[in-house]
Scaffold this active site. Structure first.
Site, mmCIF file in Angstrom:
data_model
loop_
_atom_site.group_PDB
_atom_site.id
_atom_site.type_symbol
_atom_site.label_atom_id
_atom_site.label_comp_id
_atom_site.label_asym_id
_atom_site.label_seq_id
_atom_site.Cartn_x
_atom_site.Cartn_y
_atom_site.Cartn_z
ATOM 1 N N HIS A 134 55.904 -20.733 39.636
ATOM 2 C CA HIS A 134 54.650 -21.237 40.195
ATOM 3 C C HIS A 134 54.124 -22.475 39.478
ATOM 4 O O HIS A 134 53.143 -23.061 39.910
ATOM 5 C CB HIS A 134 53.564 -20.143 40.155
ATOM 6 C CG HIS A 134 53.114 -19.841 38.759
ATOM 7 N ND1 HIS A 134 53.806 -19.013 37.915
ATOM 8 C CD2 HIS A 134 52.042 -20.283 38.042
ATOM 9 C CE1 HIS A 134 53.194 -18.938 36.745
ATOM 10 N NE2 HIS A 134 52.129 -19.700 36.792
HETATM 11 C C1 UD1 Z 1 46.884 -20.396 37.491
HETATM 12 C C2 UD1 Z 1 46.844 -20.860 36.021
HETATM 13 C C3 UD1 Z 1 48.214 -20.646 35.389
HETATM 14 C C4 UD1 Z 1 48.678 -19.216 35.580
HETATM 15 C C5 UD1 Z 1 48.663 -18.897 37.064
HETATM 16 C C6 UD1 Z 1 49.133 -17.498 37.384
HETATM 17 C C7 UD1 Z 1 45.389 -22.760 35.466
HETATM 18 C C8 UD1 Z 1 45.373 -24.202 35.142
HETATM 19 N N1 UD1 Z 1 46.552 -22.298 35.938
HETATM 20 O O1 UD1 Z 1 47.802 -21.236 38.183
HETATM 21 O O2 UD1 Z 1 48.126 -20.915 33.997
HETATM 22 O O3 UD1 Z 1 49.973 -19.075 35.049
HETATM 23 O O4 UD1 Z 1 47.314 -19.047 37.530
HETATM 24 O O5 UD1 Z 1 49.220 -17.351 38.776
HETATM 25 O O6 UD1 Z 1 44.379 -22.105 35.303
HETATM 26 N N2 UD1 Z 1 45.929 -19.344 45.656
HETATM 27 C C9 UD1 Z 1 45.829 -18.427 46.660
HETATM 28 N N3 UD1 Z 1 45.323 -17.196 46.357
HETATM 29 C C10 UD1 Z 1 44.927 -16.857 45.117
HETATM 30 C C11 UD1 Z 1 45.036 -17.815 44.100
HETATM 31 C C12 UD1 Z 1 45.547 -19.047 44.384
HETATM 32 O O7 UD1 Z 1 46.179 -18.687 47.806
HETATM 33 O O8 UD1 Z 1 44.481 -15.711 44.904
HETATM 34 C C13 UD1 Z 1 46.517 -20.655 45.971
HETATM 35 C C14 UD1 Z 1 45.476 -21.705 46.284
HETATM 36 O O9 UD1 Z 1 46.005 -22.551 47.246
HETATM 37 C C15 UD1 Z 1 45.349 -22.464 44.963
HETATM 38 C C16 UD1 Z 1 46.767 -22.364 44.426
HETATM 39 O O10 UD1 Z 1 47.250 -21.104 44.853
HETATM 40 O O11 UD1 Z 1 44.923 -23.770 45.125
HETATM 41 C C17 UD1 Z 1 46.840 -22.433 42.932
HETATM 42 O O12 UD1 Z 1 45.933 -21.501 42.328
HETATM 43 P P1 UD1 Z 1 45.235 -21.849 40.926
HETATM 44 O O13 UD1 Z 1 44.486 -20.698 40.408
HETATM 45 O O14 UD1 Z 1 44.538 -23.152 41.029
HETATM 46 O O15 UD1 Z 1 46.497 -22.123 39.998
HETATM 47 P P2 UD1 Z 1 47.832 -21.297 39.777
HETATM 48 O O16 UD1 Z 1 48.948 -22.178 40.169
HETATM 49 O O17 UD1 Z 1 47.782 -19.916 40.336
#
Ligand code: UD1
Length: 379
Positions: free
Chosen positions: A220
């Site tokens: 991811h």
């Molecule tokens: C975040 C953390 C990362 C961790 C990861 C675990 C930061 C900078 N990054 O990254 O360190 O390893 O979580 O997963 O804090 N989304 C969904 N549903 C959700 C959550 C996210 O659809 O419940 C999608 C959204 O489009 C979002 C994207 O995933 O924009 C990324 O989510 P985000 O929390 O911004 O970062 P992660 O890549 O999950």
């Protein structure tokens, strides 16, 4: 003593759960779970609360997704209001996600109007801030998590580290040694707390797979999944590896979005030996890890869990903030061009039973509780 445990994203839930349960048993502690809402899907958040026997969050900030600045800013604004309203004595932040840094900044700068707690730092009128999993460094400032780690550790009052490299990194950065305490790896507490349930689960059987005859894949990180060339090369390698051993690939929302956008999903789905699933809850996922032959990942937690379990792990990253998983464990770093040959190599190795790194023993939450008791007695 009101203690806020900040949980935001999937890897945080395993870090607060053992501490919540340990604090709940103490009559002096009032643990309060604050969910920032960074992760919000059922299978990225709620399922972990059920698995880890946590109550629903006592406070939910509901910030959701956004750019780094948006997400960090929204958490700071929402949490600052909560701090003034609830006036916690201690705020525990975990790991390295955006919410970790956001809550640290918000908590460290408040100034309570009423000094009503024995624990608030003298003449300061704010909660004490503790960082659990402090001191880890990848030395790669292109990673948003590295920025979160450095800034959180520069600000927090208590730095609870998982391994000696964490202590050494903090000392090199000029941190007062009195702030640092090695407490061990809290993820291993969750694993041991749930071991019996995980061992009873046998998720691989649902997928028609035999123990020790499949690999688990997770990706991811933006560096692996946001760039079309890298993601496409990764997919090609996974398809080749799946010809040697079937793979189970629970797909993170960020990865799924990009696989769909770059039209890479059909190749993976149609190759026949890659099982694509939604992200799995903790018990089901850990059951796969317990029974797999090999893990291929870019996650931080999986590097630690496989080291603890003696399972070969290939980490698709040029560096790791968890070097003990390489020096003392089963982890090997690899690039997207090396993954296929290294997987072939790893398949020749069976499980490697080594002594786990020091203090990776399921007693980290207990050590933190003892440390807090000691701190209270000095107030
Ligand atoms: C975040 C953390 C990362 C961790 C990861 C675990 C930061 C900078 N990054 O990254 O360190 O390893 O979580 O997963 O804090 N989304 C969904 N549903 C959700 C959550 C996210 O659809 O419940 C999608 C959204 O489009 C979002 C994207 O995933 O924009 C990324 O989510 P985000 O929390 O911004 O970062 P992660 O890549 O999950």
């Amino acid at each position: 003593m009101q203690i806020h445990l900040i949980a935001a994203a999937r890897p945080n839930f395993m870090k607060i759960a053992p501490l919540y349960h340990a604090l709940k048993r103490e009559d002096w502690a009032e643990p309060v779970i604050v969910h920032t809402g960074q992760h919000y899907d059922l299978n990225m958040s709620d399922a972990f609360f059920t698995d880890l026997k946590l109550p629903a969050p006592h406070i939910h900030l509901g910030v959701g997704s956004g750019s780094h600045a948006e997400q960090t800013g929204k958490v700071m604004i929402a949490y600052e209001k909560i701090i003034y309203e609830k006036q916690p004595d201690l705020v525990v932040v975990v790991g390295d996600v955006n919410s970790t840094l956001a809550c640290t900044i918000a908590a460290i700068k408040v100034n309570y109007p009423i000094q009503n707690s024995k624990l608030k730092i003298q003449n300061c009128g704010r909660p004490v801030v503790a960082h659990l999993e402090a001191g880890l460094r990848s030395f790669d400032r292109t990673m948003p998590e590295e920025i979160n780690r450095i800034a959180t550790d520069a600000l927090a009052d208590f730095l609870w580290t998982p391994s000696p490299d964490g202590d050494a990194n903090l000392v090199k950065e000029g941190v007062d040694k009195g702030k640092i305490e090695r407490v061990g790896n809290i993820m291993i507490d969750s694993l041991e707390m749930m071991r019996d349930t995980i061992e009873d689960e046998n998720t691989h059987l649902e997928f028609g797979l035999n123990k020790n005859e499949f690999g688990v894949v997770t990706f991811h990180r933006p560096a692996n999944v946001d760039n079309v060339e890298i993601l496409s090369s990764l997919c090609t390698s996974l398809i080749s590896i799946s010809k040697m051993i079937p793979l189970v690939f629970p797909v993170h929302p960020r990865t799924r979005k990009n696989l769909e956008e770059y039209d890479l999903m059909p190749n993976l789905a149609e190759c026949g030996s890659i099982i694509l699933t939604e992200p799995l809850n903790y018990i089901r996922f850990m059951s796969l890890v317990f029974n797999c032959r090999l893990a291929i990942t870019d996650s931080g937690g999986i590097q630690e869990e496989t080291t603890y379990l003696g399972i070969p792990c290939l980490t698709m990253r040029p560096n790791t903030e968890r070097p003990v998983t390489v020096t003392e464990g089963t982890n090997r770093l690899c690039s997207h061009t090396e993954i296929e040959s290294m997987a072939l190599d790893s398949l020749k190795i069976d499980r490697i039973q080594r002594t786990p790194p020091d203090l990776w023993d399921g007693q980290t939450a207990h050590r933190i509780v003892e440390s807090l008791k000691h701190f209270r007695s000095r107030q």
